[in-house]
Each structure stands twice: as structure tokens, then as C-alpha cells.
Design a protein around this motif. Structure first.
Motif, PDB file in Angstrom:
ATOM      1  N   ILE A 194       0.845  -1.201   0.000  1.00 28.91           N
ATOM      2  CA  ILE A 194       0.000   0.000   0.000  1.00 28.91           C
ATOM      3  C   ILE A 194       0.881   1.252   0.000  1.00 28.91           C
ATOM      4  O   ILE A 194       0.636   2.200  -0.743  1.00 28.91           O
ATOM      5  N   LEU A 195       1.943   1.231   0.804  1.00 24.93           N
ATOM      6  CA  LEU A 195       2.847   2.382   0.909  1.00 24.93           C
ATOM      7  C   LEU A 195       3.658   2.601  -0.366  1.00 24.93           C
ATOM      8  O   LEU A 195       4.016   3.721  -0.695  1.00 24.93           O
ATOM      9  N   ASN A 196       3.936   1.526  -1.081  1.00 19.50           N
ATOM     10  CA  ASN A 196       4.758   1.637  -2.288  1.00 19.50           C
ATOM     11  C   ASN A 196       3.997   2.117  -3.509  1.00 19.50           C
ATOM     12  O   ASN A 196       4.603   2.505  -4.500  1.00 19.50           O
ATOM     13  N   ASN A 197       2.682   2.079  -3.440  1.00 20.63           N
ATOM     14  CA  ASN A 197       1.878   2.398  -4.618  1.00 20.63           C
ATOM     15  C   ASN A 197       1.619   3.900  -4.740  1.00 20.63           C
ATOM     16  O   ASN A 197       0.919   4.484  -3.918  1.00 20.63           O
ATOM     17  N   PRO A 198       2.171   4.549  -5.781  1.00 22.11           N
ATOM     18  CA  PRO A 198       2.015   6.003  -5.932  1.00 22.11           C
ATOM     19  C   PRO A 198       0.575   6.443  -6.210  1.00 22.11           C
ATOM     20  O   PRO A 198       0.298   7.645  -6.208  1.00 22.11           O
ATOM     21  N   ASP A 199      -0.320   5.495  -6.430  1.00 27.71           N
ATOM     22  CA  ASP A 199      -1.739   5.833  -6.628  1.00 27.71           C
ATOM     23  C   ASP A 199      -2.442   6.135  -5.303  1.00 27.71           C
ATOM     24  O   ASP A 199      -3.589   6.579  -5.297  1.00 27.71           O
ATOM     25  N   ASN A 200      -1.759   5.869  -4.191  1.00 27.20           N
ATOM     26  CA  ASN A 200      -2.433   5.932  -2.891  1.00 27.20           C
ATOM     27  C   ASN A 200      -2.133   7.187  -2.082  1.00 27.20           C
ATOM     28  O   ASN A 200      -1.003   7.668  -2.061  1.00 27.20           O
ATOM     29  N   ILE A 201      -3.170   7.656  -1.399  1.00 28.13           N
ATOM     30  CA  ILE A 201      -2.991   8.640  -0.328  1.00 28.13           C
ATOM     31  C   ILE A 201      -3.310   7.883   0.952  1.00 28.13           C
ATOM     32  O   ILE A 201      -4.352   7.223   1.049  1.00 28.13           O
ATOM     33  N   ILE A 202      -2.411   7.951   1.930  1.00 27.28           N
ATOM     34  CA  ILE A 202      -2.586   7.170   3.154  1.00 27.28           C
ATOM     35  C   ILE A 202      -2.566   8.103   4.361  1.00 27.28           C
ATOM     36  O   ILE A 202      -1.572   8.787   4.607  1.00 27.28           O
ATOM     37  N   LEU A 203      -3.677   8.135   5.060  1.00 23.76           N
ATOM     38  CA  LEU A 203      -3.761   8.947   6.276  1.00 23.76           C
ATOM     39  C   LEU A 203      -3.770   8.003   7.463  1.00 23.76           C
ATOM     40  O   LEU A 203      -4.542   7.035   7.487  1.00 23.76           O
ATOM     41  N   ILE A 204      -2.908   8.259   8.429  1.00 30.30           N
ATOM     42  CA  ILE A 204      -2.771   7.342   9.566  1.00 30.30           C
ATOM     43  C   ILE A 204      -2.969   8.087  10.881  1.00 30.30           C
ATOM     44  O   ILE A 204      -2.134   8.914  11.266  1.00 30.30           O
ATOM     45  N   GLU A 205      -4.088   7.813  11.558  1.00 28.82           N
ATOM     46  CA  GLU A 205      -4.295   8.383  12.894  1.00 28.82           C
ATOM     47  C   GLU A 205      -3.496   7.557  13.908  1.00 28.82           C
ATOM     48  O   GLU A 205      -3.400   6.355  13.782  1.00 28.82           O
ATOM     49  N   TRP A 206      -2.967   8.213  14.919  1.00 33.13           N
ATOM     50  CA  TRP A 206      -2.109   7.575  15.938  1.00 33.13           C
ATOM     51  C   TRP A 206      -0.893   6.929  15.277  1.00 33.13           C
ATOM     52  O   TRP A 206      -0.479   5.829  15.646  1.00 33.13           O
ATOM     53  N   SER A 207      -0.321   7.651  14.342  1.00 32.52           N
ATOM     54  CA  SER A 207       0.815   7.120  13.582  1.00 32.52           C
ATOM     55  C   SER A 207       2.032   6.888  14.470  1.00 32.52           C
ATOM     56  O   SER A 207       2.898   6.079  14.144  1.00 32.52           O
ATOM     57  N   ASP A 208       2.092   7.599  15.611  1.00 32.30           N
ATOM     58  CA  ASP A 208       3.246   7.421  16.500  1.00 32.30           C
ATOM     59  C   ASP A 208       3.310   5.987  17.042  1.00 32.30           C
ATOM     60  O   ASP A 208       4.350   5.553  17.511  1.00 32.30           O
ATOM     61  N   ARG A 209       2.198   5.267  16.939  1.00 28.62           N
ATOM     62  CA  ARG A 209       2.199   3.864  17.418  1.00 28.62           C
ATOM     63  C   ARG A 209       2.761   2.890  16.393  1.00 28.62           C
ATOM     64  O   ARG A 209       2.984   1.728  16.698  1.00 28.62           O
ATOM     65  N   VAL A 210       2.907   3.363  15.161  1.00 29.87           N
ATOM     66  CA  VAL A 210       3.384   2.450  14.102  1.00 29.87           C
ATOM     67  C   VAL A 210       4.569   3.061  13.352  1.00 29.87           C
ATOM     68  O   VAL A 210       4.734   2.852  12.150  1.00 29.87           O
ATOM     69  N   LYS A 211       5.384   3.810  14.091  1.00 28.47           N
ATOM     70  CA  LYS A 211       6.524   4.513  13.485  1.00 28.47           C
ATOM     71  C   LYS A 211       7.391   3.595  12.620  1.00 28.47           C
ATOM     72  O   LYS A 211       7.921   4.017  11.602  1.00 28.47           O
ATOM     73  N   LYS A 212       7.491   2.356  13.057  1.00 25.66           N
ATOM     74  CA  LYS A 212       8.371   1.416  12.358  1.00 25.66           C
ATOM     75  C   LYS A 212       7.974   1.175  10.909  1.00 25.66           C
ATOM     76  O   LYS A 212       8.821   0.817  10.099  1.00 25.66           O
ATOM     77  N   ILE A 213       6.709   1.332  10.593  1.00 27.95           N
ATOM     78  CA  ILE A 213       6.300   1.046   9.202  1.00 27.95           C
ATOM     79  C   ILE A 213       6.263   2.310   8.331  1.00 27.95           C
ATOM     80  O   ILE A 213       6.064   2.223   7.134  1.00 27.95           O
ATOM     81  N   LEU A 214       6.469   3.474   8.941  1.00 28.21           N
ATOM     82  CA  LEU A 214       6.392   4.700   8.140  1.00 28.21           C
ATOM     83  C   LEU A 214       7.565   4.768   7.150  1.00 28.21           C
ATOM     84  O   LEU A 214       8.681   4.403   7.490  1.00 28.21           O
ATOM     85  N   PRO A 215       7.289   5.223   5.931  1.00 27.64           N
ATOM     86  CA  PRO A 215       8.364   5.314   4.936  1.00 27.64           C
ATOM     87  C   PRO A 215       9.321   6.460   5.267  1.00 27.64           C
ATOM     88  O   PRO A 215       9.049   7.260   6.168  1.00 27.64           O
ATOM     89  N   LYS A 216      10.413   6.555   4.514  1.00 26.86           N
ATOM     90  CA  LYS A 216      11.394   7.622   4.752  1.00 26.86           C
ATOM     91  C   LYS A 216      10.760   8.990   4.610  1.00 26.86           C
ATOM     92  O   LYS A 216      10.999   9.886   5.394  1.00 26.86           O
ATOM     93  N   LYS A 217       9.976   9.137   3.559  1.00 22.37           N
ATOM     94  CA  LYS A 217       9.344  10.427   3.302  1.00 22.37           C
ATOM     95  C   LYS A 217       7.867  10.372   3.645  1.00 22.37           C
ATOM     96  O   LYS A 217       7.113   9.621   3.024  1.00 22.37           O
ATOM     97  N   TYR A 218       7.487  11.154   4.639  1.00 23.81           N
ATOM     98  CA  TYR A 218       6.071  11.272   4.953  1.00 23.81           C
ATOM     99  C   TYR A 218       5.823  12.635   5.574  1.00 23.81           C
ATOM    100  O   TYR A 218       6.766  13.323   5.984  1.00 23.81           O
ATOM    101  N   ILE A 219       4.568  13.022   5.602  1.00 26.10           N
ATOM    102  CA  ILE A 219       4.217  14.323   6.164  1.00 26.10           C
ATOM    103  C   ILE A 219       3.616  14.107   7.543  1.00 26.10           C
ATOM    104  O   ILE A 219       2.694  13.305   7.704  1.00 26.10           O
ATOM    105  N   LYS A 220       4.189  14.812   8.514  1.00 28.29           N
ATOM    106  CA  LYS A 220       3.684  14.671   9.871  1.00 28.29           C
ATOM    107  C   LYS A 220       2.779  15.857  10.204  1.00 28.29           C
ATOM    108  O   LYS A 220       3.166  17.008  10.030  1.00 28.29           O
TER     109      LYS A 220
END
Ligand code: ADP
Ligand code: MG
Length: 145
Positions: A103-129
Motif C-alpha cells: 500500500i505504501l509503495n503504490n504512488p496511486d495511494n494517499i494514506i492517512l494514519i491516525e495515531w501514527s506514533d504507534r506504528v513509526k516502524k512502518i512509516l516510509p522515509k518520506k512522509y508528512i507529519k
């Protein structure tokens, strides 16, 4: 960047305005927006604003009990909106089971993650906080990194 909003509508509008800016960044992979802030800060409200800007008609509700919801995007550069809520998540591995990497690799996707601090390990290098702080009953401070 730091913004102050004075109503939920304000936050929705800001989300739409920011989405346009983020879309112009020309990211190779998906557009990931990580939302931080306490319960009732306005994370879901921000997602609603993004959905409105994308002309998604379905009413956005926090997927707290589902972990993830997807919405089709029509007539825009992105095709699918993914809305994650990690509040009840124990481990980022739950997301890996759901195929988060693809899902993260697909440029067709916009991904919004609430409580993202709980899943920091899966966040890509480039993301908007997007960090939302409660200022008063109707005011929120929104910090973008
Ligand atoms: P979260 O997803 O962070 O738990 P929600 O977006 O579900 O938060 O809820 C935010 C609550 O705060 C809503 O009841 C909304 O009406 C209220 N609110 C008041 N002022 C604002 C504001 N400026 N921005 C966003 N929400 C606001
Ligand atoms: Mg929420």
C-alpha cells in the motif's frame, strides 16, 4: 509550518489547502500523512477535509473498530484513499499482515494514519507529519513537518 484553526470547518479547509501542496511534491511513492494528537484533537476532522477536497462523497468516520477504510478517488492523480486508525493497535506487525508495504509503495495511494506514533516502524522515509494540539474548545494548533 504552524497553523491555528478556530473551528472544525477551518481544520477541514486547511486540510484541503495542504493536500494540494502535498500533491505537488511529486513523490515517487504514496502520499503518507501521519496524524498525531490526543483523542478529540481533530485527526478525523483533518481526514474529512482531505476527503472533501478529493470530492469523496462517502461520510468519513473514524475506522477505530476496523483499523482501516478505503475510499475510491475519482478524476484525480491519486486513485485510492486509505484511512488507518491505529488507536487500538498493539503492534505495527498487524499492519504488515494487512499488506501495508504494498500500500505504501503504490504512488496511486494517499494514506492517512491516525495515531501514527504507534506504528513509526512502518512509516516510509518520506512522509508528512501533522501534529494537532488542543488549544481551547474550538481552537487547534496544527504543525506540519
Ligand atoms: P480525533 O480524530 O483526533 O480523535 P476528531 O476529529 O474525531 O478528533 O474530533 C475533534 C473534535 O473537536 C470534534 O468534535 C470537533 O467538532 C471538535 N473541534 C472543535 N474545534 C475544532 C477545530 N478547530 N479543529 C478540529 N476539530 C475541532
Ligand atoms: Mg479519530
Amino acid at each position: 509550518m504552524k497553523y491555528l484553526t478556530k473551528s472544525p470547518k477551518d481544520t477541514e479547509k486547511l486540510a484541503g489547502f495542504l493536500l494540494e501542496k502535498f500533491t505537488k511534491l511529486g513523490l515517487e511513492k504514496s502520499l503518507v500523512i501521519a496524524l498525531e494528537g490526543e483523542l478529540g484533537a481533530g485527526k478525523t476532522t483533518f481526514v474529512k477535509g482531505v476527503a472533501k477536497a478529493l470530492k469523496i462523497k462517502t461520510n468519513i468516520k473514524s475506522p477505530t473498530f476496523n483499523l482501516m477504510k478505503t475510499y475510491e478517488i475519482r478524476g484525480k492523480s491519486h486513485k485510492t484513499l486509505y484511512h488507518f486508525d491505529c488507536y487500538r493497535l498493539k503492534d505495527h506487525r498487524d499492519l504488515e499482515v494487512m499488506g501495508i508495504k504494498e500500500i505504501l509503495n503504490n504512488p496511486d495511494n494517499i494514506i492517512l494514519i491516525e495515531w501514527s506514533d504507534r506504528v513509526k516502524k512502518i512509516l516510509p522515509k518520506k512522509y508528512i507529519k501533522v501534529h494537532i494540539d488542543h488549544i481551547s474548545s474550538n481552537e487547534r494548533s496544527i504543525t506540519i513537518k
